[in-house]
Design an enzyme around this catalytic site. Structure first.
Site, PDB file in Angstrom:
ATOM      1  N   HIS A 308      -5.827  29.021  59.093  1.00 13.16           N
ATOM      2  CA  HIS A 308      -5.964  27.589  58.827  1.00 13.16           C
ATOM      3  C   HIS A 308      -4.983  27.211  57.733  1.00 13.16           C
ATOM      4  O   HIS A 308      -4.759  27.994  56.812  1.00 13.16           O
ATOM      5  CB  HIS A 308      -7.396  27.268  58.372  1.00 13.16           C
ATOM      6  N   ASP A 367     -13.078  26.800  65.315  1.00 10.53           N
ATOM      7  CA  ASP A 367     -12.914  26.852  66.764  1.00 10.53           C
ATOM      8  C   ASP A 367     -13.078  28.240  67.345  1.00 10.53           C
ATOM      9  O   ASP A 367     -13.105  28.404  68.565  1.00 10.53           O
ATOM     10  CB  ASP A 367     -11.554  26.257  67.158  1.00 10.53           C
TER      11      ASP A 367
HETATM   12  N1  CMC Z   1      -2.472  34.972  64.479  1.00 16.50           N
HETATM   13  C1  CMC Z   1      -1.510  35.754  63.973  1.00 16.50           C
HETATM   14  N2  CMC Z   1      -0.780  35.444  62.876  1.00 16.50           N
HETATM   15  C2  CMC Z   1      -1.034  34.265  62.294  1.00 16.50           C
HETATM   16  C3  CMC Z   1      -2.029  33.389  62.766  1.00 16.50           C
HETATM   17  C4  CMC Z   1      -2.758  33.770  63.910  1.00 16.50           C
HETATM   18  N3  CMC Z   1      -3.708  32.971  64.401  1.00 16.50           N
HETATM   19  N4  CMC Z   1      -2.067  32.283  61.988  1.00 16.50           N
HETATM   20  C5  CMC Z   1      -1.132  32.455  61.048  1.00 16.50           C
HETATM   21  N5  CMC Z   1      -0.511  33.658  61.229  1.00 16.50           N
HETATM   22  C6  CMC Z   1       0.535  34.238  60.358  1.00 16.50           C
HETATM   23  C7  CMC Z   1       1.889  33.577  60.586  1.00 16.50           C
HETATM   24  O1  CMC Z   1       2.636  34.245  61.591  1.00 16.50           O
HETATM   25  C8  CMC Z   1       2.506  33.703  59.220  1.00 16.50           C
HETATM   26  O2  CMC Z   1       2.930  35.039  59.055  1.00 16.50           O
HETATM   27  P1  CMC Z   1       4.254  35.359  58.140  1.00 16.50           P
HETATM   28  O3  CMC Z   1       3.885  34.905  56.757  1.00 16.50           O
HETATM   29  O4  CMC Z   1       4.457  36.833  58.269  1.00 16.50           O
HETATM   30  O5  CMC Z   1       5.367  34.557  58.741  1.00 16.50           O
HETATM   31  C9  CMC Z   1       1.326  33.504  58.270  1.00 16.50           C
HETATM   32  O6  CMC Z   1       0.174  33.936  59.011  1.00 16.50           O
HETATM   33  C10 CMC Z   1       1.126  32.050  57.819  1.00 16.50           C
HETATM   34  O7  CMC Z   1       1.018  31.250  58.996  1.00 16.50           O
HETATM   35  P2  CMC Z   1       1.612  29.779  59.163  1.00 16.50           P
HETATM   36  O8  CMC Z   1       1.983  29.576  60.596  1.00 16.50           O
HETATM   37  O9  CMC Z   1       2.681  29.544  58.140  1.00 16.50           O
HETATM   38  O10 CMC Z   1       0.350  28.924  58.790  1.00 16.50           O
HETATM   39  P3  CMC Z   1       0.148  27.381  59.094  1.00 16.50           P
HETATM   40  O11 CMC Z   1      -0.645  26.849  57.973  1.00 16.50           O
HETATM   41  O12 CMC Z   1       1.461  26.720  59.376  1.00 16.50           O
HETATM   42  O13 CMC Z   1      -0.673  27.370  60.456  1.00 16.50           O
HETATM   43  C11 CMC Z   1      -2.503  27.368  61.967  1.00 16.50           C
HETATM   44  C12 CMC Z   1      -2.063  27.215  60.502  1.00 16.50           C
HETATM   45  C13 CMC Z   1      -3.964  27.003  62.101  1.00 16.50           C
HETATM   46  C14 CMC Z   1      -1.669  26.409  62.857  1.00 16.50           C
HETATM   47  C15 CMC Z   1      -2.254  28.838  62.411  1.00 16.50           C
HETATM   48  O14 CMC Z   1      -3.022  29.706  61.596  1.00 16.50           O
HETATM   49  C16 CMC Z   1      -2.570  29.058  63.897  1.00 16.50           C
HETATM   50  O15 CMC Z   1      -1.703  28.825  64.740  1.00 16.50           O
HETATM   51  N6  CMC Z   1      -3.815  29.517  64.217  1.00 16.50           N
HETATM   52  C17 CMC Z   1      -4.232  29.687  65.597  1.00 16.50           C
HETATM   53  C18 CMC Z   1      -4.614  28.333  66.191  1.00 16.50           C
HETATM   54  C19 CMC Z   1      -5.945  27.838  65.680  1.00 16.50           C
HETATM   55  O16 CMC Z   1      -6.932  28.561  65.662  1.00 16.50           O
HETATM   56  N7  CMC Z   1      -5.981  26.534  65.314  1.00 16.50           N
HETATM   57  C20 CMC Z   1      -7.231  25.864  64.918  1.00 16.50           C
HETATM   58  C21 CMC Z   1      -7.235  25.445  63.491  1.00 16.50           C
HETATM   59  S1  CMC Z   1      -8.872  24.960  62.949  1.00 16.50           S
HETATM   60  C22 CMC Z   1      -9.268  23.562  63.860  1.00 16.50           C
HETATM   61  C23 CMC Z   1      -8.433  22.402  63.502  1.00 16.50           C
HETATM   62  O17 CMC Z   1      -8.288  22.071  62.328  1.00 16.50           O
HETATM   63  O18 CMC Z   1      -7.957  21.764  64.412  1.00 16.50           O
END
Ligand code: CMC
Length: 432
Positions: A308, A367
């Site tokens: 998140h 989720d």
């Molecule tokens: N699986 C594997 N690696 C992950 C994941 C994941 N679900 N989420 C983040 N990472 C890694 C990412 O690759 C990065 O690694 P590194 O630092 O080595 O490059 C690190 O963790 C930080 O991730 P980020 O992409 O910079 O984080 P963000 O804040 O931009 O993204 C997120 C947040 C929710 C979009 C992402 O965690 C994600 O895609 N999660 C899966 C989708 C999901 O479950 N979304 C629902 C969110 S809760 C409901 C809502 O609010 O809508």
């Protein structure tokens, strides 16, 4: 430097300028750099708004480090276990918990507004039977402005209140109608004697063939999920609603924009994606393979339902759902031993102990579990994000109302760092 001012120095030319630090009641403050371009001729760069506050808001507070979520100051744990969804909707919309009479009036008003204009059925019928219900919801909600345009004046607080209530009331009706369309069943009209969540279950699952009595456990589960999804401050869809509304666009169009943004798998579409992922994993024995895929930077696969932007601790909503998930499964469908739930628990356990996930503070989010509960309630997978949209409509209209009554509101217009070609001259096609 005065204590509530932040100095920004440009090392290239030695110039420095002071900017006020704005503080709220809770959480970190924010430097007001709105005059930076005027003073220094530069913009700030923050893709994904990692450290940018776009507004003041008194609706929802999140402490991502501690896993805290407050609606108008009330902890989500207390509201989720003790309040009704419409009570929470009232709280979010008006800032205070309602007195008994206020709640009764509010509930009655919402239920009375749940009917949709009969002509909206023509829009629904225009969709192919296998259209994704999010596509239907987005299109039909957007079209509401063509039906409820009398006295449409976004600058009038009374109009804003009426349209907020109309959206809270009509989105579930359209959502259920989208489902009925996809299964080829007649649309069921809302009923005055049913509460909000029971009404939704009725519109989803009743048919004209027989009397339908919404299941109390299912109603309770829906109430809980809707409360947990009602608002989450400046997330992508809410910011979309605010940005669309900042131009003075009507609230139906703004909420349709919010629905479009919610649909993405990184946001509300994650609950559908979690179930797809669990089905793809299929068996506990395959979990390590999928964990490895999630960690592989050359593989676009991510563990859906994990991570998140704001929570770097357990998502408090996930904690609540996790606790009730087993109970709901047992009570609703006798599926306490649902293999998908078992698989989800195993996946969670392995991920929570894996260095990659620990280091990055990637915990299960709301989720991760919501889809499993919706499944147990008989809601098909392609409706999960629609359910999220029904609940989040409350947050969207609350933020839209707050923004529209904020004298500081101006059209949202980000800047950019241009990295395209420099000026060049047009050449006739024969000379290119
Ligand atoms: N699986 C594997 N690696 C992950 C994941 C994941 N679900 N989420 C983040 N990472 C890694 C990412 O690759 C990065 O690694 P590194 O630092 O080595 O490059 C690190 O963790 C930080 O991730 P980020 O992409 O910079 O984080 P963000 O804040 O931009 O993204 C997120 C947040 C929710 C979009 C992402 O965690 C994600 O895609 N999660 C899966 C989708 C999901 O479950 N979304 C629902 C969110 S809760 C409901 C809502 O609010 O809508």
């Amino acid at each position: 430097m005065a204590s509530n001012m932040i100095t920004i120095t440009n090392n290239a030319d030695g110039s420095s300028h002071e900017y006020p630090l704005k503080t709220g009641t809770l959480g970190p403050g924010a430097v007001d750099i709105s005059a930076l371009y005027r003073d220094a001729g530069i913009f700030t760069y923050d893709p994904g708004f990692m450290a940018t506050a776009s507004c003041h808001s008194a609706i929802t507070y999140i402490d991502g480090e501690q896993g805290v979520l407050l609606y108008r100051g009330y902890p989500i744990e207390q509201l989720a276990t003790r309040a009704s969804f419409l009570e929470v909707a009232y709280l979010l919309l008006y800032g205070e918990l309602p007195q008994e009479r206020q709640l009764l009036h509010f509930e009655r008003d919402i239920i009375e507004h749940m009917m949709i204009n009969e002509n909206l059925k023509n829009f629904l019928n225009g969709f192919h039977y296998d259209a994704h219900p999010m596509a239907i919801l987005c299109g039909v909600v957007g079209s509401l402005s063509a039906f409820y345009h009398e006295a449409m004046d976004v600058n009038d607080p009374d109009y804003r209140d009426i349209s907020a209530r109309q959206l809270i009331a009509k989105v579930p009706t359209i959502a259920a109608a989208a489902y009925k369309h996809s299964v080829g069943e007649p649309i069921m009209y809302p009923r005055d004697e049913l509460r909000y969540c029971a009404n939704f279950l009725h519109m989803m699952f009743a048919t004209p063939r027989a009397d339908f009595k919404p299941d109390l456990i299912a109603e309770k589960a829906l109430n809980l999920l809707f409360i947990l999804h009602a608002d989450h401050e400046q997330n992508a869809s809410t910011s979309t609603v605010r940005l669309a509304g900042s131009s003075g666009a009507n609230p139906f169009a703004c909420v349709a924009a919010g629905i479009a943004s919610l649909w993405g798998p990184a946001h509300g579409g994650a609950n559908e994606a979690v179930l797809d992922m669990l089905l793809e994993i299929g068996d506990v024995a395959n979990v390590p393979k999928f964990i490895a895929k999630a960690k592989d930077k050359d593989d676009p696969f991510r563990l859906m339902g994990f991570g998140h932007r704001v929570y770097k601790n357990y998502d408090p909503r996930a904690k609540i759902i996790r606790e009730v998930c087993h109970q709901v499964l047992e009570e609703v469908s006798g599926a306490g031993d649902d293999p998908l739930f078992e698989l989800a628990m195993k996946l969670e356990e392995i991920a929570l102990n894996d260095e990659y996930f620990v280091e990055r503070k990637l915990y299960p989010n709301v989720d991760f579990y919501s889809g499993i509960i919706y499944s147990a309630l008989g809601v098909p997978r392609n409706m999960f994000t629609v359910m999220f949209a029904v609940a989040r409509t409350v947050g969207w209209v609350t933020h839209w109302t707050e923004m529209m009554s904020d004298p500081a509101n101006r059209i949202g217009r980000p800047r950019q760092v241009y990295n395209g070609p420099e000026r060049r001259d047009y050449l006739p096609i024969s000379k290119r």
